[in-house]
Scaffold this motif. Structure first.
Motif, mmCIF file in Angstrom:
data_model
loop_
_atom_site.group_PDB
_atom_site.id
_atom_site.type_symbol
_atom_site.label_atom_id
_atom_site.label_comp_id
_atom_site.label_asym_id
_atom_site.label_seq_id
_atom_site.Cartn_x
_atom_site.Cartn_y
_atom_site.Cartn_z
ATOM 1 N N ILE A 93 0.257 -28.022 -31.538
ATOM 2 C CA ILE A 93 0.925 -26.904 -32.204
ATOM 3 C C ILE A 93 -0.153 -25.971 -32.739
ATOM 4 O O ILE A 93 -1.057 -26.401 -33.477
ATOM 5 C CB ILE A 93 1.830 -27.383 -33.348
ATOM 6 N N SER A 94 -0.066 -24.700 -32.368
ATOM 7 C CA SER A 94 -1.011 -23.695 -32.871
ATOM 8 C C SER A 94 -0.238 -22.626 -33.630
ATOM 9 O O SER A 94 0.847 -22.210 -33.204
ATOM 10 C CB SER A 94 -1.792 -23.059 -31.719
ATOM 11 N N ILE A 95 -0.794 -22.213 -34.767
ATOM 12 C CA ILE A 95 -0.162 -21.214 -35.631
ATOM 13 C C ILE A 95 -1.151 -20.070 -35.837
ATOM 14 O O ILE A 95 -2.320 -20.300 -36.178
ATOM 15 C CB ILE A 95 0.252 -21.826 -36.972
ATOM 16 N N SER A 96 -0.668 -18.845 -35.629
ATOM 17 C CA SER A 96 -1.480 -17.646 -35.829
ATOM 18 C C SER A 96 -0.808 -16.749 -36.844
ATOM 19 O O SER A 96 0.420 -16.560 -36.810
ATOM 20 C CB SER A 96 -1.666 -16.893 -34.504
ATOM 21 N N ASN A 97 -1.597 -16.179 -37.738
ATOM 22 C CA ASN A 97 -1.102 -15.233 -38.732
ATOM 23 C C ASN A 97 -1.431 -13.815 -38.283
ATOM 24 O O ASN A 97 -2.585 -13.510 -37.976
ATOM 25 C CB ASN A 97 -1.725 -15.521 -40.101
ATOM 26 N N ILE A 98 -0.413 -12.956 -38.251
ATOM 27 C CA ILE A 98 -0.543 -11.589 -37.772
ATOM 28 C C ILE A 98 -0.340 -10.634 -38.936
ATOM 29 O O ILE A 98 0.447 -10.890 -39.848
ATOM 30 C CB ILE A 98 0.474 -11.285 -36.652
ATOM 31 N N SER A 99 -1.051 -9.492 -38.908
ATOM 32 C CA SER A 99 -0.947 -8.503 -39.968
ATOM 33 C C SER A 99 0.479 -7.972 -40.099
ATOM 34 O O SER A 99 1.226 -7.874 -39.114
ATOM 35 C CB SER A 99 -1.910 -7.339 -39.682
ATOM 36 N N ALA A 100 0.838 -7.609 -41.329
ATOM 37 C CA ALA A 100 2.188 -7.083 -41.578
ATOM 38 C C ALA A 100 2.403 -5.732 -40.920
ATOM 39 O O ALA A 100 3.554 -5.310 -40.733
ATOM 40 C CB ALA A 100 2.423 -6.969 -43.084
ATOM 41 N N ASN A 101 1.330 -5.020 -40.556
ATOM 42 C CA ASN A 101 1.473 -3.720 -39.902
ATOM 43 C C ASN A 101 1.654 -3.840 -38.393
ATOM 44 O O ASN A 101 1.900 -2.831 -37.734
ATOM 45 C CB ASN A 101 0.242 -2.860 -40.195
ATOM 46 N N ALA A 102 1.490 -5.044 -37.843
ATOM 47 C CA ALA A 102 1.595 -5.232 -36.400
ATOM 48 C C ALA A 102 3.047 -5.394 -35.979
ATOM 49 O O ALA A 102 3.912 -5.766 -36.766
ATOM 50 C CB ALA A 102 0.776 -6.446 -35.954
ATOM 51 N N SER A 103 3.300 -5.100 -34.703
ATOM 52 C CA SER A 103 4.631 -5.285 -34.140
ATOM 53 C C SER A 103 4.593 -5.977 -32.796
ATOM 54 O O SER A 103 5.602 -6.042 -32.096
ATOM 55 C CB SER A 103 5.343 -3.934 -33.983
ATOM 56 N N ARG A 104 3.424 -6.522 -32.406
ATOM 57 C CA ARG A 104 3.319 -7.280 -31.162
ATOM 58 C C ARG A 104 2.082 -8.161 -31.227
ATOM 59 O O ARG A 104 1.177 -7.932 -32.030
ATOM 60 C CB ARG A 104 3.238 -6.353 -29.943
ATOM 61 N N SER A 105 2.053 -9.173 -30.348
ATOM 62 C CA SER A 105 0.922 -10.105 -30.309
ATOM 63 C C SER A 105 0.905 -10.774 -28.948
ATOM 64 O O SER A 105 1.948 -11.006 -28.331
ATOM 65 C CB SER A 105 1.032 -11.149 -31.421
ATOM 66 N N SER A 106 -0.307 -11.099 -28.474
ATOM 67 C CA SER A 106 -0.476 -11.814 -27.212
ATOM 68 C C SER A 106 -0.560 -13.314 -27.499
ATOM 69 O O SER A 106 -1.340 -13.744 -28.348
ATOM 70 C CB SER A 106 -1.739 -11.333 -26.498
ATOM 71 N N VAL A 107 0.259 -14.103 -26.788
ATOM 72 C CA VAL A 107 0.320 -15.547 -27.021
ATOM 73 C C VAL A 107 0.222 -16.256 -25.680
ATOM 74 O O VAL A 107 0.520 -15.675 -24.621
ATOM 75 C CB VAL A 107 1.625 -15.944 -27.733
ATOM 76 N N PRO A 108 -0.225 -17.535 -25.663
ATOM 77 C CA PRO A 108 -0.265 -18.296 -24.403
ATOM 78 C C PRO A 108 1.133 -18.490 -23.832
ATOM 79 O O PRO A 108 2.127 -18.536 -24.548
ATOM 80 C CB PRO A 108 -0.899 -19.627 -24.812
#
Length: 818
Positions: A363-378
């Motif tokens: 299990i992997s957990i990533s924290n993203i900025s509150a200003n973001a609206s997308r993220s690249s994930v495996p």
């Protein structure tokens, strides 16, 4: 007794007065038939009477050009003024007067008489038990453009006693209404008021209004001190100078209208605490209040105060979607929409992406900025991706990203209808027994999915979607998804545009020429130049020498390359255009290329290679060592050349004997088997000098192909042992046919030189063999790169003792003569 003036003295006074009048300050007298104040829209005349004999002129508002006027008599002029709309200044001037006299002028004010005052309203403010003030306001009507006077007349009644009227001049205090305030005693029960307005055009008066003070009593506005808020309620503290029976508090957010909260407060002295519940978490609320006695009017609203309610954890999952990448990247981009204030319940401080790999258990957990609206994930077949929003109070419910690894039947019959600024997408439900959980429609400008992806989520029973905000002159594509619990079905749509025009220019072109084949490549047009959806491209090729020979090639919009074959040699120009549904666009940049003659190119290449080889050989030939090596190589490779028997010792001794003899030779070639023990006979015939010139050896017979020969007893001549001829001919005999024998006797018979050694001196034979062996070793050194068992390199071994002198060829003389 009074003295009577003389006639001459009276004349003198009149003359002096006349002179003084003529030399006064003004040269004229000006007046209006309607006076100096007139009503707007009226018409009148302005007169000028000149005191001196002169030429007079009339002017309006200090304009230098005189107005057209009329002449009343020799000294008086007048000007007709029709429908005056504003105040003006009129003047008269006496021209060519002997004395320097000033002109005369008149200011005329234009306005309206005052309207009858209306909307008279009076209230009683109780400041304290002893101090009471009556405030009256009224509307004076339209603007008169004149100086007005507006007064309020008030008469008070206490019991059975009525006072005389008092007059109060009204004033404007930052308002369109005129107002006055005056004090009254606590014993006054009734007041009577009316308003009188006047200006230079007239006077008007309103009706009389009677008020009972208990009906118009109004308390002072409350003062809101503080708002203490939790996540769902706020407590408001209110201060009042006088105790009132009624208190009303209103609240709202920035986007809402005012809402009234019922009176449930508790008053402690001059401070009242009001509790307001049923509020939303993390909202900025505004509050205001007003009060009222048991009778009378509500007070004015208090000054607003505001405060935030506290946060709670988000109560709804995010609306998430994704854009799959190619399998080589092994990743996907996840998108999400921000929660609204009602669902966020606080300030989102970050987003959390959780990837659970069921195959490995990691299990992997990533924290993203509150200003973001997308993220690249495996991305993997056995992975689950969840997304959370977090504020200071906690996490939102998980939002699971669907996976395309499990496909389902797609929506059927997807149809797209474009309007002015919107697109309607319709579909038919897939034919499957499983019930979908939802539908989703995604769209984006063509080729901009990762940057401008948009989507809308719909219920399971929906069969169409209306997409608004579609930009004109933009090409869109997208898909309709049907979502199930663990699978997804998809149907794509492409080339959707609401407003289109022809492209502004064609693509930028590059060419590559190989012979008569031209490979044309180009890049996609920029978005601002497409002006809609590009349907296809056209490649134009024109022969520069003959412009009428114009070729065109059409390619789909998805292609980026075109191969053109079989162009004749010439100079060409090339350009491209793009097409939309509205037609063909402008041409792009023109480039030029040339098709050459292929034969000329090949001949030039061959001549160049041959010339380089010749130059290299000539340069190498200047070295003596190279010459020696080359002679040895040539001597060893020329296998078809055999020593000349005419110059051998055996041939010289045999030349003394005339006649024929048969020689039997046993070949010792390794290629002959044991079964071939039967001798092969060859006729050896002596040639006389005259017939010796009629035969020549054939160049195409190899010594390896020489047959075995033997001596015939029937034709064996008498001694001497060797023939005396210079040349020996060998005729192969066939035991089965005599025709071959006859054929071998004609002039075309193939002649082989016999290289077998006959009986002779043993020492000389050994020396010759040693020399031949040395030559073979030298050849092997020169041709060391040849295989050791090459058939052509094997030495020839003969069983006879026929001896030939070794003939050494002078290679140097050969090349010198060559």
């Amino acid at each position: 007794m009074a003295t009577i003036p003389k006639p001459w003295s009276i004349l003198t006074v009149i003359t002096v007065l006349a002179v003084q009048f003529c030399i006064g300050q003004n040269s004229c007298v000006i007046w209006s038939s309607a006076g100096s104040v007139v009503q707007r829209g009226s018409s009148f005349k302005v007169y000028c009477t000149f005191n001196c004999k002169c030429t007079g002129s009339m002017y309006v508002d200090n304009v230098r050009e005189p107005k057209k006027h009329e002449k009343l008599n020799s000294t008086t002029l007048y000007l007709n003024v029709v429908n005056i709309t504003e105040s003006r200044t009129y003047s008269c001037q006496c021209n060519h007067c002997r004395s320097a006299l000033d002109p005369c002028g008149l200011d005329i004010s234009a306005g309206y008489p005052p309207d009858v005052p209306k909307n008279i309203n009076c209230i009683q403010n109780i400041i304290s038990d002893e101090k009471r003030v009556v405030v009256c306001t009224w509307n004076s009507g339209r603007e008169t453009y004149l100086s007005n006077t507006s007064k309020l007349c008030a008469r008070t009644t206490s019991g059975n006693h009525t006072d005389r009227p008092n007059f109060y001049t009204g004033s404007r205090k930052g308002s369109d209404l005129l107002s006055v305030n005056f004090k009254v005693s606590s014993s006054v029960q009734l007041i009577s008021v009316w308003v009188r307005a006047s200006n230079r055009l007239g006077t008007t008066e309103s009706s009389t209004f009677n008020y009972t003070l208990s009906d118009i009593v109004m308390p002072s506005p409350p003062v809101l001190v503080q708002a203490d808020c939790s996540s769902r309620s706020c407590e408001i503290k209110v201060e009042q100078t006088l105790r009132t029976e009624h208190l009303e508090i209103q609240y709202r957010t920035e986007q809402q209208a005012w809402m009234t909260h019922p009176h449930t407060g508790v008053q402690t002295g001059s401070v009242r605490v009001q509790s307001i519940s049923s509020l939303e978490p993390y909202r900025l609320y505004y509050f205001r209040a007003r009060a009222k006695f048991s009778t009378g009017l509500w007070s004015q609203w208090s000054t607003n105060i505001s405060n935030w309610t506290q946060e709670e954890a988000p109560d709804k999952e995010l609306d998430v979607w994704f854009a799959e990448l190619s399998s080589e990247f092994n990743s996907m981009t996840v998108y999400w929409k921000r929660l609204n204030d009602s669902n966020a319940r606080g300030k989102i401080i970050e987003y959390r992406v959780k990837v659970h790999n069921f195959q490995t258990g990691s299990i992997s957990i990533s924290n993203i900025s509150a200003n973001a609206s997308r993220s690249s994930v495996p991305s993997c077949a056995n992975c689950a991706v969840s997304l959370f929003a977090r504020n200071s109070k906690g996490l939102s419910p998980p939002a699971t990203v669907p996976s395309l690894h499990k496909t389902a039947p797609p929506p059927q019959d997807v149809r797209v209808t474009a309007g002015n600024r919107s697109v309607t997408i319709c579909w038919r439900k897939p034919e499957t027994t499983s019930l979908p959980t939802a539908y989703l429609v995604e769209w984006h400008p063509e080729g901009q999915k990762l940057d401008e992806l948009q989507w809308v989520r719909l219920g399971r029973d929906e069969d169409h979607a209306v997409i608004t905000g579609i930009e004109p002159f933009e090409c869109y594509e997208g898909a309709v998804f049907v979502l199930y619990e663990s699978s997804v079905g998809r149907a794509r749509f492409r080339s959707v545009s609401t407003v289109e025009s022809v492209p502004t220019r064609g693509p930028s072109v590059k060419e590559q020429v190989e012979g008569d084949i031209v490979t044309v490549s180009w890049t996609e047009l920029p978005r601002e130049q497409r002006r809609g959806c590009v349907r296809n491209y056209t490649v134009y090729i024109k022969n520069i020498a003959n412009p009428e020979l114009l070729r065109s090639y059409h390619t789909p919009a998805s292609d980026r390359m075109c191969i053109i074959k079989d162009l004749p040699p010439a100079s060409y120009s090339l350009w491209m255009t793009a097409w939309t549904a509205e037609g063909e666009g402008s041409a792009g940049e023109t480039i030029k290329f040339f098709i050459q003659q292929e034969s000329q190119v090949f001949l030039l290449f061959v001549l160049t290679v041959v010339g380089v080889v010749v130059v290299v050989l000539l340069c190498l030939w200047q070295c003596s060592a190279v010459q020696q090596r080359f002679c040895m190589l040539f001597h060893c490779l020329a296998l078809s050349d055999v020593p000349d028997p005419a110059n051998s010792k055996w041939a010289r001794e045999c030349a003394k004997e005339k006649g024929r003899m048969d020689l039997q030779l046993q070949l010792s070639d390794s290629s002959v088997t044991e079964e071939e023990d039967e001798p092969i006979f060859a006729d050896i015939e002596e040639l006389h000098e005259e017939s010796r010139n009629n035969f020549a050896p054939a160049a195409d017979v190899s010594p390896l192909l020489c047959p075995q020969t033997g001596l015939s007893r029937a034709t064996q001549p008498a001694p001497p042992l060797y023939p005396q001829t210079s040349y020996i001919k060998s005729f192969s005999h066939d035991s089965d046919s005599s025709d071959h024998t006859h054929t071998s006797l004609d002039t075309h018979t193939t002649v082989d030189y016999i290289s077998s050694h006959g009986p002779g001196d043993g020492i000389e034979d050994e020396e010759e063999e040693e020399e031949e062996e040395d030559e073979r070793e030298e050849c092997m050194e020169v041709l060391g790169f040849f295989p050791s068992h090459n058939t052509f390199m094997d030495p020839l071994v003969f069983g006879g003792k026929l001896t030939l002198d070794s003939v050494k060829i002078d290679c140097g003389s050969f090349f010198e003569n060559g």
